[in-house]
Design an enzyme around this catalytic site. Structure first.
Site, PDB file in Angstrom:
ATOM      1  N   ASP A 291      -8.243  18.860   1.258  1.00  0.00           N
ATOM      2  CA  ASP A 291      -7.687  17.669   1.883  1.00  0.00           C
ATOM      3  C   ASP A 291      -7.982  17.772   3.388  1.00  0.00           C
ATOM      4  OD1 ASP A 291      -4.675  15.765   1.142  1.00  0.00           O
ATOM      5  OD2 ASP A 291      -6.366  15.343   2.447  1.00  0.00           O
TER       6      ASP A 291
HETATM    7  C1  GLC Z   1      -5.544  12.385   3.683  1.00  0.00           C
HETATM    8  C2  GLC Z   1      -4.820  12.399   2.356  1.00  0.00           C
HETATM    9  C3  GLC Z   1      -5.733  12.320   1.160  1.00  0.00           C
HETATM   10  C4  GLC Z   1      -6.965  11.516   1.528  1.00  0.00           C
HETATM   11  C5  GLC Z   1      -7.733  12.296   2.569  1.00  0.00           C
HETATM   12  C6  GLC Z   1      -8.960  11.524   3.068  1.00  0.00           C
HETATM   13  O1  GLC Z   1      -4.930  13.236   4.600  1.00  0.00           O
HETATM   14  O2  GLC Z   1      -3.893  13.455   2.109  1.00  0.00           O
HETATM   15  O3  GLC Z   1      -4.994  11.727   0.088  1.00  0.00           O
HETATM   16  O4  GLC Z   1      -7.776  11.318   0.379  1.00  0.00           O
HETATM   17  O5  GLC Z   1      -6.932  12.669   3.679  1.00  0.00           O
HETATM   18  O6  GLC Z   1      -8.530  10.404   3.770  1.00  0.00           O
END
Ligand code: GLC
Length: 734
Positions: A291
């Protein structure tokens, strides 16, 4: 003579060279070769830098997620494995792809990804609403439509479906998943994967899916995003792995690890989860992406002394792609030199990334077809599906004296509240590439639905929150001058999604006070809720004659709301998440484990029961369930049990009824949930018609449970099957 010989030799050489056969096409560029052989060939040709860049993801375009720091969208490196594309212009995306494909040594295409959570330009309802539809086929169709809009925007990979089981509505991300039940999350998550990926990943309009957030992110302490989660192995197996295992089985291409610390080991470096279970036990062949900046955040979580150690622990755990932290690019070469990681580990991660790019056809068709924007988005069929899904996701929670649908004898209606003229908040969180200008407001939909039939008296009443009650008088007058009142209340869409945890799930006080003020007029009150989480309605439920949970219904959701108010649509939604009576009652969910003294209340100061249980929802028609018929009351572990119930639509209008089948195992070796959903089916039943619903119960699939190691245990003994209000006993023997 010697000169002649040299000249002759030189001339011969030139002639030979000019007639030399062209270099053979590298195998990895040979479209007819197998993907595995193309990956192996390419891997051999890659330098370490080229490999490391395939494991690195950056952003492209204006980063509009304010929760995420480390915005590296200043330009891009054409060697990047992936770019999070904050855009929807295929031309720009193709220009970037051209740099990678035609101007780098090996021409490896970039994988463009983005958060398309519940629609790209056409938003369908938030996933928490979609689960209430009990219509997985419609969800698949909506995700397929969404994939087409996404693909034509230049994005080949969505960070969706989010299949986290969530039982604490204080956590704002409860909006993004399919509620509190593992089986529901599994069924809807798998249908989303099938919708996004279609029959073939390389076919146009299909995109790669991403199961997230692996794992147990919904269990964050106090509902506080990014926090610690203490999870027993048993609970991991029983509750949190189920939807991911189903998504992997459905063929999901990628998995995103979660931010949370799982009993001391953050998912980002959790080898047991990322490698032992996901890749070894389940045979997952895709790749795991971190993430946002999660590898760097390991230092905040106290498990890495510096970025290099963070990178070492993440890669060795099985985390393949680094989202945004840039740690893999910076430190993998040194880690290799120090022998803290191996080239085999790096190659395995690169192999997984390249394999998906070949499967998507990016090597052979790297560019997005450019379709006129008017043909790309918001197409009639796409809006029709989104509107139907919105209608089927809405849940009628209360309907005293059948005040709904609005009676033909009513001549005037007061329409009051902060949601009446709103568009943005109807969209929900994670709005993809959608625009509020494409969203019809409730006011507009009401005028369309009731024009020529009802006089609509509008009043703002109050804002979503704050103390300003200066609008109450106008609202009270509008109510006094109308036969009935509809209050459109709820949450801003910014109160859901990432980093939106709230300490209370009651509506803001100003909205509660508005309800009380309107109640004093003595007029019947219908409350329509637009929100992204279960709300604690204890203070307003008594004042409402009817309550419709409309959730955040997306681009074309307003006409679904007015269709239900007018009776044009018969509501068919049932809750996929329990509504606690108060915030203090959290966590409360249908499949809790039994208490030692179930006959005693939970709290001194409030009733034990939540306001509305998982599975609850009303209709404008009435259904009568026949007695459940079992093929037998005693089966061997190897035999199926066939259960049937006939549902009779005894009302005056057609309706769609979702029948939910549960089992209970009250004498197991370890405590089991009081009941567990194991099958559901939704069917149209015309007025006066009877339809049989059948559950083909397979003991191995439906009665076994995992032990802490994940081994399925099927025990003999007494079980119960529950459907509607019935509970029937049957026995399983060896
Ligand atoms: C964010 C979220 C995740 C998302 C990723 C890309 O922090 O936790 O759900 O897909 O970053 O935006």
């Amino acid at each position: 003579m010697k000169t002649f010989r040299y000249l002759f030799a030189a001339a011969t050489a030139i002639i030979l060279v000019s007639f030399k056969k062209p270099d053979p096409l590298p195998l990895y560029k040979n479209k007819s070769a197998s993907i595995e052989s193309r990956v192996n060939d390419l891997l051999k040709r890659m330098t370490l830098d080229e490999k490391v860049m395939q494991l690195s993801q950056y952003t492209l375009g204006l980063n509009d997620n304010e929760n995420n720091i480390n915005d590296l969208s200043k330009g891009f490196d054409p060697h990047a494995g992936s770019l999070i594309y904050f855009g929807s212009d295929p031309l720009f995306r193709n220009a970037v792809q051209k740099k990678a494909v035609e101007e780098t040594r090996l021409g490896i295409p970039i994988l463009f990804g983005f958060d398309i959570i519940h629609g790209c330009k056409t938003l369908y309802p938030i996933p928490l609403a979609v689960g209430c539809s009990w219509n997985t086929e419609l969800n698949r169709e909506a995700c397929s439509n969404s994939a087409k809009e996404t693909y034509l925007s230049g994005i080949n990979w969505t960070f969706s479906p989010m299949v986290d089981v969530a039982r604490d509505p204080r956590w704002g991300r409860v909006a993004e998943g399919y509620g509190e039940d593992p089986y529901t999350g599994a069924q809807f998550g798998a249908s989303a994967v099938r919708g996004y990926q279609g029959q073939s990943l390389s076919a146009p309009n299909n995109i790669a899916a991403c199961l997230k957030h692996y794992l147990a992110y919904g269990l964050v302490e106090g509902g506080r995003d990014y926090s610690f989660t203490d999870v027993s192995q048993q609970l991991l197996q029983d509750t949190y792995l189920v939807s991911f295992k189903a998504g992997v089985k459905a063929g999901a291409s990628t998995v995103m690890s979660s931010f949370n610390d799982i009993s001391g080991t953050p998912s980002t470096i959790n080898k047991y989860l990322l490698t032992d279970i996901l890749k070894t036990q389940w045979g997952f062949k895709g790749f795991v992406v971190a993430d946002w900046d999660a590898i760097a955040q390991l230092m905040n979580q106290g498990v890495a002394k510096d970025p290099e150690q963070a990178g070492e622990r993440a890669l060795n755990a099985g985390l393949d792609m680094d989202m945004l932290s840039d740690i893999y690019r910076k430190y993998i070469p040194d880690l290799l030199k120090q022998k803290k990681i191996t080239m085999a580990t790096v190659d395995e991660a690169v192999r997984r990334v390249l394999t998906l790019k070949f499967k998507l056809g990016l090597f052979d068709n790297p560019y997005t077809p450019v379709v006129a924007e008017s043909q790309r988005y918001l197409q009639p069929e796409t809006k029709k599906t989104a509107n139907q899904l919105a209608a089927e996701s809405m849940v009628l929670l209360k309907n005293k004296d059948n005040i709904l649908p609005i009676s033909g004898s009513i001549k005037s209606l007061a329409i009051i509240g902060p949601m009446v003229n709103d568009s943005t908040d109807l969209m929900g969180s994670w709005t993809g590439r959608a625009n509020a200008k494409d969203v019809e407001s409730i006011n507009s939909a009401l005028r369309g639905e009731f024009s020529g039939k009802l006089q609509l008296n509008y009043a703002h009443g109050c804002d979503f929150d704050g103390k300003d009650d200066s609008g109450f008088d106008v609202a009270i007058n509008a109510a006094k001058n109308s036969d009935e009142v509809v209050l459109f209340l709820g949450e801003k869409n910014s109160w859901s999604g990432e980093n939106t945890s709230r300490s209370t799930i009651a509506l803001p006080e100003i909205q509660e006070r508005l309800v009380a003020a309107i109640k004093k007029t003595g007029k019947p009150i219908i409350i329509v809720l637009i929100n992204g989480r279960p709300l604690a309605l204890k203070n307003i439920e008594p004042d409402a004659d009817a309550i419709l949970e409309a959730w955040q219904p997306g681009t074309v959701g307003a006409t679904a709301i007015t269709g239900i108010l007018s009776g044009r649509i018969n509501p068919s939604g049932k809750l996929d998440i329990t509504f606690p009576l108060t915030t203090g009652q959290i966590p409360v969910y249908y499949d809790m484990h039994p208490r030692a003294r179930p006959y005693l209340g939970n709290y001194q100061d409030i009733p034990t029961e939540p306001l509305y249980w998982f599975g609850y929802g009303l209709s404008y028609t009435t259904y009568n369930y026949s007695d459940v018929k079992l093929s037998s009351t005693k089966i061997k572990k190897t035999e199926h049990l066939i259960a049937k119930v006939e549902v009779d639509n005894t009302g005056k209008i057609d309706g769609k009824e979702a029948v939910l089948w549960y089992i209970a195992h009250p004498e197991a070796t370890i405590s089991r949930p009081r009941k567990e959903l194991k099958f559901f089916e939704k069917k149209l039943i015309k007025k006066g018609e009877k339809i049989v619903y059948t559950f083909d119960l397979d003991p191995e699939r439906d009665l076994s449970y995992p032990d802490a190691s994940g081994k399925q245990i099927l025990e003999s003994g007494d079980y119960y099957l529950m459907v509607g209000s019935q509970k029937v006993k049957f026995e399983v023997t060896d």
